[in-house]
Design an enzyme around this catalytic site. Sequence first.
Site, mmCIF file in Angstrom:
data_model
loop_
_atom_site.group_PDB
_atom_site.id
_atom_site.type_symbol
_atom_site.label_atom_id
_atom_site.label_comp_id
_atom_site.label_asym_id
_atom_site.label_seq_id
_atom_site.Cartn_x
_atom_site.Cartn_y
_atom_site.Cartn_z
ATOM 1 N N PRO A 2 -18.771 11.079 -17.978
ATOM 2 C CG PRO A 2 -20.480 9.563 -18.339
ATOM 3 C CD PRO A 2 -19.010 9.664 -18.176
ATOM 4 C CD GLU A 3 -17.436 16.528 -14.041
ATOM 5 O OE1 GLU A 3 -17.908 16.864 -12.935
ATOM 6 O OE2 GLU A 3 -16.364 16.968 -14.485
#
Length: 291
Positions: A2-3
Amino acid sequence: MPELPEVETVRMGLAAVLEHRRITRVETRRGDLRVPFPPRLAERLNGRDVKRLSRRAKYLLADLDSGETLIMHLGMSGRFSVHAKGAELRIGNYVYEPAKSNMRRGAHDHVIIETDAPAEIVFTDPRRFGLMLLLDTASLGTNPLFDTLGPEPLSRAFTAKFLERALGGRRTPIKTALLDQRTVAGLGNIYVCEALFHAGISPKRMAATVGGGRAAALVRAIRSVLRAAIRAGGSSLRDYAQTDGTLGEFQHRFAVYGREGAPCPRPGCNSKVKRIVQSGRSTFYCPRCQR
Ligand SMILES: [Zn+2]
């Protein structure tokens, strides 16, 4: 992995059922994730009011009325899902469905937090690189997790002037400098590639030469790619909450990331997106538009 936009989308979805709510039940179904859980984690969370749920880089921070902050990180594969306890729950734009009656706890459901929303939050993490810590709220600024982080890219502290100064004298490629969390917090490989494309800056350009108009264009591009992704995540949240309650997973359309060999999306450019490897990570860019 996840960013920042995914983490911010998760934060928004969790805030509705966690912020200004009381934690009514906590269950830890194993003793650790990446590191052991804090001692007596469930006991220290239970009955606490959550004053605020914020984000710093890719960490979620739940400030409790006990003077402690629950730090949560998704790691590689962590995700949160939210289910209404009892009837369907509508909070703001969000709709949370009750868990399906035939839904069993999975082997990777490690932490369950119930609040008086009333909702059940499940943290699932197959690879267990996630993190949960309890730290004194007052000492967070000096904690090694946070004390060297650069400004938040969407905050007012992240200006062209700041970026120019942070890049000054650095002989590394601009892409590497942006991935360095001391320059700016929370940026990962995907959004660095996208922002450099929108700013028209080559990922190979020496960081020290990104100043003036280039620094200003880069700050604008970083903010706009992150904001667009957060908007996309926010609008998909409702759908996800209606299916299995999972927060923060959504489809992106990228200009260059993952598009090696595809035509450059800039009108009038007949070049193709190129992939190179920098510091062991793939970089995607247009050799004609990015200088
Ligand atoms: Zn191009």
